[in-house]
Design an enzyme around this catalytic site. Sequence first.
Site, PDB file in Angstrom:
ATOM      1  N   ASP A  44       0.684  -1.179  -0.053  1.00 33.99           N
ATOM      2  CA  ASP A  44      -0.413  -0.429   0.417  1.00 33.99           C
ATOM      3  C   ASP A  44       0.801   1.148  -0.233  1.00 33.99           C
ATOM      4  O   ASP A  44       1.987   1.409   1.008  1.00 33.99           O
ATOM      5  CB  ASP A  44      -0.244  -0.513   1.462  1.00 33.99           C
ATOM      6  CG  ASP A  44      -2.167   0.346   1.138  1.00 33.99           C
ATOM      7  OD1 ASP A  44      -2.148   1.511   0.046  1.00 33.99           O
ATOM      8  OD2 ASP A  44      -2.693   1.340   2.528  1.00 33.99           O
ATOM      9  N   ASP A 137      -3.687   2.543  -5.394  1.00 34.90           N
ATOM     10  CA  ASP A 137      -2.182   2.573  -4.884  1.00 34.90           C
ATOM     11  C   ASP A 137      -1.866   1.568  -4.054  1.00 34.90           C
ATOM     12  O   ASP A 137      -1.405   1.652  -3.197  1.00 34.90           O
ATOM     13  CB  ASP A 137      -1.892   3.881  -4.190  1.00 34.90           C
ATOM     14  CG  ASP A 137      -3.274   4.116  -3.642  1.00 34.90           C
ATOM     15  OD1 ASP A 137      -4.371   3.508  -3.626  1.00 34.90           O
ATOM     16  OD2 ASP A 137      -2.589   4.812  -2.354  1.00 34.90           O
ATOM     17  N   GLU A 138      -2.341   0.612  -4.709  1.00 34.18           N
ATOM     18  CA  GLU A 138      -2.357  -0.633  -3.233  1.00 34.18           C
ATOM     19  C   GLU A 138      -2.556  -1.940  -4.629  1.00 34.18           C
ATOM     20  O   GLU A 138      -4.131  -2.212  -5.591  1.00 34.18           O
ATOM     21  CB  GLU A 138      -3.106  -0.804  -2.788  1.00 34.18           C
ATOM     22  CG  GLU A 138      -4.643  -0.816  -1.974  1.00 34.18           C
ATOM     23  CD  GLU A 138      -5.894  -0.728  -1.382  1.00 34.18           C
ATOM     24  OE1 GLU A 138      -5.293  -1.362  -0.112  1.00 34.18           O
ATOM     25  OE2 GLU A 138      -6.742  -0.484  -1.344  1.00 34.18           O
TER      26      GLU A 138
END
Lengths: 423, 372
Positions: A44, A137-138
């Site tokens: 993350d 973003d993860e």
Amino acid sequence: MARFLCRDCLRDAESDAARRCPVCGGPRLLSHPERDLLTIAHVDCDAFYATIEKRDDPALRNRPVIVGGGKRGVVSTACYIARTYGVRSAMPMFKALDACPDAVVIKPDMEKYVAVGREVRRMMQELTPLVQPLSIDEAFLDLSGTQDLHRAPPAFVLADFARRVEKEIGITLSVGLSHNKFLAKIASDLDKPRGFSIVGRAETLDFLADKPLSILPGVGRAAAARYERAGLRRIADLRERDAASLLRDLGNDGLRLRALANGIDERRVTPDREAKTISAETTFNEDIADMATLVPLLMRLSEKVAARLRKQDLAGRSVTLKLKTAQFELRTRTRGGLAPTQLSMRIFEVARDLLGREIDGVKFRLIGVGAGDLAPGSDADKGDLVDVGVAREVARETAIDRLREKFGSDAIQRGAVFDSRRR
Amino acid sequence: MRVTVERAALVRALSHVHRVVERRTTIPILSNVLLRSDAGGLRLKATDLDLEVIETAPAEVAQPGATTVPAHTLHDIVRKLPDGAQVSLETTGDAGQMQLRSGRSRFTLQTLPETDFPDIAAGEMSHRFAIAADSLRQLIGRTQFAISQEETRYYLNGIFAHTIESEGATVLRMVATDGHRLARVEAPAPAGSGGMPGVIIPRKAVNEIQKLIEGRDGDVSIELSPTKIRVTVGETVLTSKLIDGTFPDYQRVIPAGNDKRLIVDRAEFTAAVDRVSTISSERGRAVKLSIGDGKITLSVTNPDSGSATEEVEADYDSAPLDIGFNARYLLDITAELDGDTTLFRLAEPGSPTIIQDRENAPALYVLMPMRV
């Protein structure tokens, strides 16, 4: 004696109760009895949008930064400095600025963030093909069976990955490593930013026991409140109940949560989560009630959806119109059974028809359009006995795509959209 | 209003009108049926604002009057009364209620004022003609299945009816299409229909007309204006709005250059298509026709469940051709044909095919092929 992995120099040292790496002196040592046995990771990025903005403007480095905005904006991301003032994601901007008046507010530049997100993802895919993105973003990574390839256990590979992302892309991230997805996801959040946490099998039950139910996937605030009324607050409470009573109180959810409470999560890391719908939406600066103002917006969104369908070689067999009223009431209207299409005009015509039935003086704050029931792009827009103009429309939209690719998205506009912009 | 009706007559009349009444409607009075009694008997009327049906039942009228009561409730009550029962209906002046009595049964129904009951202002009808019920049954019955369900192209949600000169005679033509198949059926134009406007009769009206003429002999009267159609069958009068749109130029859709002629035994072909399509999946029920000298090989391949082939004798002497069709659509069409043999006129695997009983038969179907 325990083994320590230094996350700064990646040296694996043996010592008792070391506080710093004996080689580089770095303080970020990773130690865990199951360190080399665990393979499921959740990665993350830390305050992703804000971190990118700080990377691109070093003057911001030591200042509170909030990404978000617009006239009625909310906080998309707050950097860690802003968070110390109590600024949180999804907080209305005026509240955030009350809490942190010195913050630098930056309007989101989604194109830039998407590009950075892609770079990070590409680097993940060098580690394992089993990368399941959850958002820009993860992602989950399954590193099972990659030890021989990398000549290193997953923990090393991930520490090396985090270091390379910092060096090559200039942003930081946190890693959670465990034996299943939900524990990996919880772990990645334990030690943010620049974190690396491990939850092993042996400690799973103890680790979970005192945690609130809200850390479990699928348990939001409303659900947590409902469970609390059923006498369930901590994860240990779930374990004490038998299956029948959970099934009675919570339905099938109860059984799923009970498995999670016992650290069991059989979901696999699946790289290709196929798109179910392709959609676009926009929130207005001021609420809109009239058709004439909404129609050009709808057309532009339809063009976006159509362009995405073409790019992904998919075609929609249903069109969904989404509206949110000024009072935040959500209305979605779907029409299915359409011939597969990736043409903006087709999507637009259906959406406009659906919109016409919703116009009743109510003001809207958001409009969106989506294509669903997706079919392969090769089935799109074949025309039929009555539909004779389709080949020309396909040629027209393909030409528009090419012009936009070459000269930018504003190079060519539909008249209706162009007029609305000038107004 | 005070009136006595025989149960059978009331059931028959209600069965026609209650279908028009939508089960779920936001306007309360549309759930009701209008009852009006006068010297002519008991008249019943129901509407959904696009379509209205008026029925007449013989009745003993003690006191003329009118009211409206929930249509489905009334229908259900009368249906459950014993055969041969006499039903008396009486409005009770003050409370806005109607009493229904039959034998030892007694019901009180809430009414709504008849003055609120909407009327489809039919206006002046420009064309009037009579058509044999059997002829109308053919025209509607053989085209109806091709009506489109797709709301976006609303102008395809009905049957297009018009008159046209064909081979020196005036014919009444009905056409329906959903884009995949097109049905065109014609009959000699009844006297008085020449020059009628081309109209699109909505699907719901088509369904109701079809039910009204079921098993009927004799003539049906049709009246038309550019926006309305009225069909009178015996004591029943149906008035419907027409679809306000332009039906596509269907003539352009019917290919003119299809020169490959294929003739099959209709029953044998239909049964074979039905058999091989058993193996196809719900979505994309494609059956492949490999047409060669003297025979067709029908085949279906379904990656999930297996494959099927069957040979059918055929009269064909053009170049061999492979073409695919949606099996369901093919069966829909052969079910509406009535000759012993069926004529296909084909061009190539990607182009529409014409299906008929024989050359110049009154019914003509066009079917889009599928990729196989």
